[in-house]
Scaffold this motif. Structure first.
Motif, short mmCIF file in Angstrom:
data_model
loop_
_atom_site.label_atom_id
_atom_site.label_comp_id
_atom_site.label_asym_id
_atom_site.label_seq_id
_atom_site.Cartn_x
_atom_site.Cartn_y
_atom_site.Cartn_z
N GLY A 11 0.82 -1.22 0.00
CA GLY A 11 0.00 0.00 0.00
C GLY A 11 0.85 1.26 0.00
O GLY A 11 1.95 1.28 0.57
N LEU A 12 0.34 2.29 -0.65
CA LEU A 12 1.07 3.56 -0.74
C LEU A 12 1.21 4.18 0.65
O LEU A 12 0.30 4.08 1.48
N ARG A 13 2.32 4.84 0.88
CA ARG A 13 2.52 5.55 2.16
C ARG A 13 3.51 6.68 1.95
O ARG A 13 4.42 6.55 1.11
N SER A 60 -1.58 4.01 -9.36
CA SER A 60 -1.85 2.61 -8.98
C SER A 60 -3.29 2.41 -8.52
O SER A 60 -3.74 1.29 -8.35
N ARG A 61 -4.02 3.52 -8.32
CA ARG A 61 -5.38 3.41 -7.79
C ARG A 61 -6.45 3.75 -8.83
O ARG A 61 -7.65 3.58 -8.55
N LEU A 62 -6.04 4.21 -9.99
CA LEU A 62 -7.01 4.66 -10.99
C LEU A 62 -8.02 3.56 -11.33
O LEU A 62 -9.22 3.81 -11.42
N ILE A 98 -0.31 2.92 6.32
CA ILE A 98 -0.42 3.28 4.90
C ILE A 98 -1.42 4.44 4.75
O ILE A 98 -2.17 4.52 3.77
N ASP A 99 -1.37 5.32 5.74
CA ASP A 99 -2.06 6.62 5.66
C ASP A 99 -3.59 6.52 5.55
O ASP A 99 -4.23 7.41 4.97
N GLY A 100 -4.17 5.45 6.07
CA GLY A 100 -5.63 5.28 6.00
C GLY A 100 -6.29 5.47 7.35
O GLY A 100 -5.65 5.33 8.40
N GLY A 101 -7.57 5.80 7.34
CA GLY A 101 -8.31 5.99 8.58
C GLY A 101 -9.77 5.58 8.44
O GLY A 101 -10.13 4.85 7.52
N LEU A 120 -2.13 13.93 3.25
CA LEU A 120 -2.56 13.17 2.07
C LEU A 120 -3.86 13.72 1.49
O LEU A 120 -3.92 14.13 0.33
N HIS A 121 -4.92 13.68 2.28
CA HIS A 121 -6.24 14.09 1.80
C HIS A 121 -6.82 15.18 2.70
O HIS A 121 -6.49 15.26 3.88
N PHE A 122 -7.75 15.94 2.15
CA PHE A 122 -8.46 16.95 2.95
C PHE A 122 -9.06 16.32 4.22
O PHE A 122 -8.91 16.84 5.33
N PRO A 126 -3.43 -2.83 -4.16
CA PRO A 126 -3.05 -2.90 -2.74
C PRO A 126 -3.85 -1.97 -1.84
O PRO A 126 -4.09 -2.30 -0.68
N ASP A 127 -4.27 -0.81 -2.36
CA ASP A 127 -4.98 0.17 -1.53
C ASP A 127 -6.51 0.08 -1.63
O ASP A 127 -7.21 0.99 -1.18
N SER A 128 -7.00 -1.01 -2.24
CA SER A 128 -8.44 -1.05 -2.55
C SER A 128 -9.34 -1.19 -1.33
O SER A 128 -10.55 -1.01 -1.43
N SER A 188 -12.64 7.15 7.62
CA SER A 188 -13.52 7.49 6.50
C SER A 188 -13.16 6.69 5.26
O SER A 188 -14.03 6.28 4.49
N CYS A 189 -11.86 6.44 5.09
CA CYS A 189 -11.38 5.78 3.86
C CYS A 189 -11.98 4.40 3.67
O CYS A 189 -12.08 3.91 2.55
N LEU A 190 -12.37 3.75 4.77
CA LEU A 190 -12.76 2.34 4.72
C LEU A 190 -14.19 2.08 4.26
O LEU A 190 -14.61 0.92 4.18
C1 CIR Z 1 -3.25 5.98 -0.42
O1 CIR Z 1 -2.17 6.55 -0.29
O2 CIR Z 1 -4.00 6.19 -1.38
C2 CIR Z 1 -3.65 4.96 0.62
N1 CIR Z 1 -2.49 4.31 1.12
C3 CIR Z 1 -4.45 5.61 1.74
C4 CIR Z 1 -5.76 6.16 1.29
C5 CIR Z 1 -6.54 6.78 2.40
N2 CIR Z 1 -7.81 7.20 1.96
C6 CIR Z 1 -8.48 8.24 2.45
O3 CIR Z 1 -7.93 9.00 3.24
N3 CIR Z 1 -9.68 8.47 1.96
#
Ligand code: CIR
Length: 256
Positions: A18-20, A85-87, A245-248, A163-165, A60-62, A250-252
């Motif tokens: 996963g991306l980090r 890698s996520r497109l 890998i920078d997830g939390g 990473l994200h807003f 990996p980040d799906s 909301s992402c899930l």
């Molecule tokens: C990424 O870098 O895309 C993933 N490793 C983490 C995505 C986290 N998603 C989110 O904050 N909505």
């Protein structure tokens, strides 16, 4: 508003790739699966129907399904993730949205990039933070796609190095936002009620309000106490592996 549905995807063994932004260690799949199960149980405990999609080894980040779409009561919009890698994850989500939703629209411009993690929908507007993953063309295309549903899109900015807003904020109720100080200091939430995460606990700003619960990552006692004091019913979920890998929270899931 209330949510009747959520879409999730099981973590895959490829999660180790996963991306980090910074490498703090390899995520442990078994621990992540246990946390993921707790997360789904929390969503279900509110009475919502939760779809669990199969793991996708090729992406990996799906597990972070939020980035693939924006779900609104009127319809869904399929995103164009800015991480190469996520497109492909967005196209994989589209048929599931079509099955659950009447209307599915798509971000299509070759130069448009936008990820769901950069979008915060409040009762009065849709805030979209430009970031390394979301560009002006993506924001503009989203604004056009949701205009006839009555939504106003406001372009804001994700702080450098974040990473994200929504890494730094969450909607707690119609008018109240949980935010880090570094994000709220930009003035993007002027006119809203803001609850700040405690100093040193910035990593818990990515929390979700889902029906009667506020679901937050475990291990942030000062912010937890502030939320409990403010009257929210808080549930803590382990996030140690996603955090690598920078997830939390909301992402899930995609919630609607
Ligand atoms: C990424 O870098 O895309 C993933 N490793 C983490 C995505 C986290 N998603 C989110 O904050 N909505």
């Amino acid at each position: 508003y209330t949510f009747s549905h959520a879409i999730t995807r099981r973590p895959s063994a490829s999660i180790i790739a996963g991306l980090r932004a910074v490498d703090t260690g390899t995520p442990d799949l078994a621990v992540m699966q246990a946390h993921h199960a707790d997360y789904i149980a929390a969503l279900r405990s509110t009475g919502a129907q939760v779809l669990e999609l199969d793991a996708m080894e090729a992406f990996p980040d799906s597990v972070f399904v939020e980035d693939t779409a924006l779900c609104l009561p009127e319809g869904a919009v399929v995103m164009r993730p800015g991480a190469p890698s996520r497109l492909g994850e967005a196209a994989e989500m589209a048929p599931h949205l079509a099955a659950l939703y009447g209307v599915v629209r798509r971000i299509e411009g070759a130069d448009s990039f936008i990820e769901g993690g950069d979008i915060l929908t409040t009762e009065r507007e849709i805030l979209v933070g430009r970031s390394d993953r979301t560009n002006a063309a993506g924001v503009a295309e989203l604004a056009k796609l949701v205009a006839d549903w009555g939504y106003t899109v406001r372009e804001v900015f994700t702080p450098p190095g974040v990473l994200h807003f929504k890494t730094d904020c969450s909607l707690l109720d119609g008018d109240t936002i949980l935010s880090t100080k570094r994000l709220a200091d930009s003035g993007c939430f002027d006119g809203y009620k803001v609850i700040y995460v405690a100093d040193g606990e910035e990593a818990c700003a990515n929390t979700i309000r889902f029906n009667d619960l506020v679901i937050m990552p475990a291990g942030f006692p000062k912010t937890r106490a502030v939320l409990v004091q403010a009257g929210y019913k808080v549930v803590e979920i382990g996030n140690s592996e996603c955090a690598k890998i920078d997830g939390g929270m909301s992402c899930l899931s995609l919630r609607f």
